[in-house]
Design an enzyme around this catalytic site. Structure first.
Site, PDB file in Angstrom:
ATOM      1  N   ARG A 124       0.810  -1.230   0.000  1.00 60.32           N
ATOM      2  CA  ARG A 124       0.000   0.000   0.000  1.00 60.32           C
ATOM      3  C   ARG A 124       0.844   1.282   0.000  1.00 60.32           C
ATOM      4  O   ARG A 124       0.371   2.346   0.379  1.00 60.32           O
ATOM      5  CB  ARG A 124      -0.977   0.040   1.168  1.00 60.32           C
ATOM      6  CG  ARG A 124      -2.016  -1.052   1.096  1.00 60.32           C
ATOM      7  CD  ARG A 124      -3.272  -0.654   1.836  1.00 60.32           C
ATOM      8  NE  ARG A 124      -4.252  -1.719   1.751  1.00 60.32           N
ATOM      9  CZ  ARG A 124      -4.373  -2.699   2.629  1.00 60.32           C
ATOM     10  NH1 ARG A 124      -3.588  -2.745   3.675  1.00 60.32           N
ATOM     11  NH2 ARG A 124      -5.294  -3.608   2.461  1.00 60.32           N
ATOM     12  N   LYS A 146       3.274  11.976 -10.603  1.00 65.68           N
ATOM     13  CA  LYS A 146       2.495  11.144 -11.533  1.00 65.68           C
ATOM     14  C   LYS A 146       3.295   9.869 -11.794  1.00 65.68           C
ATOM     15  O   LYS A 146       4.464   9.935 -12.179  1.00 65.68           O
ATOM     16  CB  LYS A 146       2.270  11.870 -12.862  1.00 65.68           C
ATOM     17  CG  LYS A 146       1.155  12.887 -12.820  1.00 65.68           C
ATOM     18  CD  LYS A 146       0.869  13.390 -14.220  1.00 65.68           C
ATOM     19  CE  LYS A 146      -0.218  14.429 -14.243  1.00 65.68           C
ATOM     20  NZ  LYS A 146      -0.423  14.981 -15.594  1.00 65.68           N
ATOM     21  N   GLU A 188      10.183  20.974 -22.671  1.00 61.76           N
ATOM     22  CA  GLU A 188       9.296  21.055 -21.495  1.00 61.76           C
ATOM     23  C   GLU A 188       9.584  22.324 -20.682  1.00 61.76           C
ATOM     24  O   GLU A 188       8.670  22.912 -20.096  1.00 61.76           O
ATOM     25  CB  GLU A 188       9.428  19.808 -20.611  1.00 61.76           C
ATOM     26  CG  GLU A 188       8.854  18.535 -21.230  1.00 61.76           C
ATOM     27  CD  GLU A 188       7.316  18.470 -21.246  1.00 61.76           C
ATOM     28  OE1 GLU A 188       6.644  19.345 -20.674  1.00 61.76           O
ATOM     29  OE2 GLU A 188       6.798  17.517 -21.867  1.00 61.76           O
ATOM     30  N   LYS A 230       7.099  24.259 -11.923  1.00 58.41           N
ATOM     31  CA  LYS A 230       6.293  23.028 -11.885  1.00 58.41           C
ATOM     32  C   LYS A 230       5.909  22.694 -10.442  1.00 58.41           C
ATOM     33  O   LYS A 230       4.774  22.308 -10.169  1.00 58.41           O
ATOM     34  CB  LYS A 230       7.033  21.854 -12.538  1.00 58.41           C
ATOM     35  CG  LYS A 230       6.199  20.601 -12.432  1.00 58.41           C
ATOM     36  CD  LYS A 230       6.464  19.514 -13.417  1.00 58.41           C
ATOM     37  CE  LYS A 230       5.412  18.421 -13.189  1.00 58.41           C
ATOM     38  NZ  LYS A 230       5.643  17.202 -13.914  1.00 58.41           N
ATOM     39  N   GLU A 240      -4.413  17.484 -10.696  1.00 64.90           N
ATOM     40  CA  GLU A 240      -4.763  17.962 -12.040  1.00 64.90           C
ATOM     41  C   GLU A 240      -6.266  18.193 -12.227  1.00 64.90           C
ATOM     42  O   GLU A 240      -6.894  17.685 -13.153  1.00 64.90           O
ATOM     43  CB  GLU A 240      -4.241  16.974 -13.111  1.00 64.90           C
ATOM     44  CG  GLU A 240      -4.216  17.629 -14.493  1.00 64.90           C
ATOM     45  CD  GLU A 240      -3.465  16.822 -15.551  1.00 64.90           C
ATOM     46  OE1 GLU A 240      -2.325  16.415 -15.287  1.00 64.90           O
ATOM     47  OE2 GLU A 240      -4.021  16.623 -16.624  1.00 64.90           O
ATOM     48  N   ARG A 244      -2.934  22.487 -13.025  1.00 65.21           N
ATOM     49  CA  ARG A 244      -1.925  21.538 -13.534  1.00 65.21           C
ATOM     50  C   ARG A 244      -2.142  21.216 -15.017  1.00 65.21           C
ATOM     51  O   ARG A 244      -1.222  20.823 -15.714  1.00 65.21           O
ATOM     52  CB  ARG A 244      -1.903  20.267 -12.669  1.00 65.21           C
ATOM     53  CG  ARG A 244      -0.722  19.370 -12.979  1.00 65.21           C
ATOM     54  CD  ARG A 244      -0.449  18.340 -11.897  1.00 65.21           C
ATOM     55  NE  ARG A 244       0.675  17.501 -12.271  1.00 65.21           N
ATOM     56  CZ  ARG A 244       1.264  16.626 -11.484  1.00 65.21           C
ATOM     57  NH1 ARG A 244       0.830  16.481 -10.242  1.00 65.21           N
ATOM     58  NH2 ARG A 244       2.278  15.893 -11.897  1.00 65.21           N
ATOM     59  N   ASN A 248      -0.001  21.074 -19.795  1.00 62.30           N
ATOM     60  CA  ASN A 248      -0.273  20.388 -21.056  1.00 62.30           C
ATOM     61  C   ASN A 248      -0.258  21.321 -22.259  1.00 62.30           C
ATOM     62  O   ASN A 248      -0.703  20.934 -23.349  1.00 62.30           O
ATOM     63  CB  ASN A 248      -1.635  19.684 -20.982  1.00 62.30           C
ATOM     64  CG  ASN A 248      -1.549  18.421 -20.170  1.00 62.30           C
ATOM     65  OD1 ASN A 248      -0.856  17.488 -20.550  1.00 62.30           O
ATOM     66  ND2 ASN A 248      -2.224  18.403 -19.034  1.00 62.30           N
ATOM     67  N   HIS A 251       0.561  19.958 -25.591  1.00 60.90           N
ATOM     68  CA  HIS A 251       0.436  18.505 -25.485  1.00 60.90           C
ATOM     69  C   HIS A 251      -0.802  17.950 -26.193  1.00 60.90           C
ATOM     70  O   HIS A 251      -0.822  16.769 -26.544  1.00 60.90           O
ATOM     71  CB  HIS A 251       0.403  18.069 -24.016  1.00 60.90           C
ATOM     72  CG  HIS A 251       1.756  18.058 -23.359  1.00 60.90           C
ATOM     73  ND1 HIS A 251       2.524  19.197 -23.224  1.00 60.90           N
ATOM     74  CD2 HIS A 251       2.487  17.051 -22.799  1.00 60.90           C
ATOM     75  CE1 HIS A 251       3.656  18.887 -22.596  1.00 60.90           C
ATOM     76  NE2 HIS A 251       3.657  17.597 -22.334  1.00 60.90           N
ATOM     77  N   HIS A 255       0.378  15.038 -28.213  1.00 57.86           N
ATOM     78  CA  HIS A 255      -0.041  13.638 -28.008  1.00 57.86           C
ATOM     79  C   HIS A 255      -0.640  13.060 -29.288  1.00 57.86           C
ATOM     80  O   HIS A 255      -0.449  11.878 -29.597  1.00 57.86           O
ATOM     81  CB  HIS A 255      -1.069  13.549 -26.875  1.00 57.86           C
ATOM     82  CG  HIS A 255      -0.472  13.735 -25.511  1.00 57.86           C
ATOM     83  ND1 HIS A 255      -1.172  14.243 -24.443  1.00 57.86           N
ATOM     84  CD2 HIS A 255       0.774  13.476 -25.034  1.00 57.86           C
ATOM     85  CE1 HIS A 255      -0.381  14.286 -23.366  1.00 57.86           C
ATOM     86  NE2 HIS A 255       0.797  13.834 -23.711  1.00 57.86           N
ATOM     87  N   HIS A 267       8.817  12.613 -27.533  1.00 63.42           N
ATOM     88  CA  HIS A 267       7.785  13.385 -26.823  1.00 63.42           C
ATOM     89  C   HIS A 267       8.050  14.898 -26.883  1.00 63.42           C
ATOM     90  O   HIS A 267       7.162  15.678 -27.230  1.00 63.42           O
ATOM     91  CB  HIS A 267       7.706  12.925 -25.364  1.00 63.42           C
ATOM     92  CG  HIS A 267       6.725  13.706 -24.545  1.00 63.42           C
ATOM     93  ND1 HIS A 267       5.366  13.567 -24.672  1.00 63.42           N
ATOM     94  CD2 HIS A 267       6.921  14.670 -23.599  1.00 63.42           C
ATOM     95  CE1 HIS A 267       4.759  14.387 -23.840  1.00 63.42           C
ATOM     96  NE2 HIS A 267       5.676  15.079 -23.175  1.00 63.42           N
TER      97      HIS A 267
HETATM   98  N1  GLY Z   1       3.540  15.996 -17.195  1.00 61.64           N
HETATM   99  C1  GLY Z   1       2.634  16.939 -16.724  1.00 61.64           C
HETATM  100  C2  GLY Z   1       2.373  16.832 -15.263  1.00 61.64           C
HETATM  101  O1  GLY Z   1       3.198  16.361 -14.506  1.00 61.64           O
HETATM  102  O2  GLY Z   1       1.312  17.209 -14.853  1.00 61.64           O
END
Ligand code: GLY
Length: 370
Positions: A124, A146, A188, A230, A240, A244, A248, A251, A255, A267
């Site tokens: 967990r 993430k 980025e 960030k 998000e 957040r 993007n 993106h 994407h 990417h």
């Molecule tokens: N890659 C975008 C984020 O971490 O939200």
């Protein structure tokens, strides 16, 4: 130079983790581990390529203070899989890893995501320190928690938000990377500057050759600013729900390009072409002027990200691929819209807005010169 940024989650609570950034700062890892609390065992988990370069020395150094083991898996995006997660877990059980085991994710984004997700679910949740070895993973996946694996239904489609206990970014790791991988990450930083910080857009424009050449001071300055921004975004909106999504920018189109090229485009490059299209959309909507758009086109051209790349695609195919984007709702395509250099349209921290498909087509066609 050694920099430290703290990420506080949620912004007001006492929970925070450090991001240490410097040249040669891998030597600080032992001290950083000492700050995360009781550690029974250390597992360095890496891919086979990165492990060949750096793991032996790290295992040797950390073994002086902790029982330390190395687990590796084959490199590459396709290995960010449920199968490899299960194999790592199997080895963790055999090594009798408990809740005080600390994972060190040593590698690029694939390693960080897979190890982060494995740590999130093992008993967990156990602690993980992210040690990114690519510029892309320093600027993106190692910060913000993430974690994910890919399945046949999509990339990053199973995962969890699982914040690391610390992040250690040693720019010395970048020396082994080809220039293409530096550009892959740099986009980025450009992305976050275009949405938050005009002065750093100028700094990137004026220092691009030095950044690409990995000149220490300017590179650390750029990474420090991009990661601080960030960290701020993640503190405001960890899961998000709103702000957040601003990460993007570029993106939604990026994407789509990754999807229709079957991930043949890297990417960062895909995001770079996406930035061109999404900035053109902002111009067509009257949110930025032609000069602002030109600033962006000129900056990206300096790293060989040029609008002519789009000529090989049918514009409609790009739009169709955009329909599957995670930000979409009510069958509308949502895009992050800059409204100046270093600022984006933001209504109560909502930063992704529906854009009509014919507007997106117009922007792509315009860049293709059609
Ligand atoms: N890659 C975008 C984020 O971490 O939200």
């Amino acid at each position: 130079m050694l920099n430290q940024i703290n990420v506080r989650l949620p912004a007001q609570s006492a929970y925070s983790y450090p991001i240490v950034l410097g040249n040669g700062c891998i030597t600080q890892l032992n001290e950083l581990i000492g700050r995360v609390g009781k550690v029974s065992k250390i597992l360095i988990i890496s891919d086979e390529e990165v492990a060949k370069l750096y793991a032996d020395k790290l295992v040797q150094d950390l073994s002086l203070s902790y029982p330390t083991h190395l687990i590796t898996f084959p490199s590459g995006e396709k290995n960010k899989s449920a199968e490899n997660k299960a194999k790592i877990e199997e080895q963790m059980f055999k090594l009798q890893c408990d809740r005080h085991t600390l994972c060190i994710a040593l590698g690029g984004g694939v390693v960080g995501d897979l190890v982060g997700f494995t740590a999130a679910t093992y008993m967990r949740g156990i602690r993980v320190i992210q040690v990114p070895t690519t510029l892309l993973s320093m600027l993106d996946s190692s910060v913000g928690g993430k974690t994910a694996i890919n399945t046949s239904y999509g990339k990053n489609i199973i995962g969890a938000f699982w914040q690391p206990s610390a992040v250690l970014m040693d720019i010395n790791f970048l020396q082994s990377l080809p220039q293409e991988q530096i550009i892959n990450g740099l986009v980025e930083a450009i992305k976050i500057f275009l949405t938050f910080d005009k002065a750093y857009v100028e700094k990137c424009t004026n220092n691009i050759e030095n950044i690409i050449a990995l000149e220490h001071d300017v590179l650390i300055d750029i990474i420090n600013r991009a990661v601080s921004l960030k960290a701020y975004v993640v503190e405001v909106d960890e899961k998000e729900q709103n702000l957040r999504m601003g990460l993007n920018f570029g993106h939604t189109v990026g994407h789509a390009l990754e999807k229709i090229t079957n991930f043949a485009v890297l990417h960062g490059y895909a995001v770079g072409y996406g930035i061109l299209v999404e900035a053109k959309i902002a111009e067509l909507l009257g949110l930025i002027n032609q000069e602002d758009y030109q600033v962006i086109e000129n900056l990206l051209a300096k790293i060989n990200i040029v609008k002519d790349y789009l000529k090989q695609f049918n514009s409609q195919d790009i739009v169709v691929a955009m329909r599957g984007d995670k930000k979409n709702s009510n069958q509308e395509i949502k895009v992050v819209l800059i409204n100046g250099i270093g600022t984006m349209k933001n209504i109560g921290n909502q930063v992704a807005f529906p854009v009509a498909e014919n507007m997106i087509l117009q922007a792509i066609d315009c860049l293709k010169g059609e």
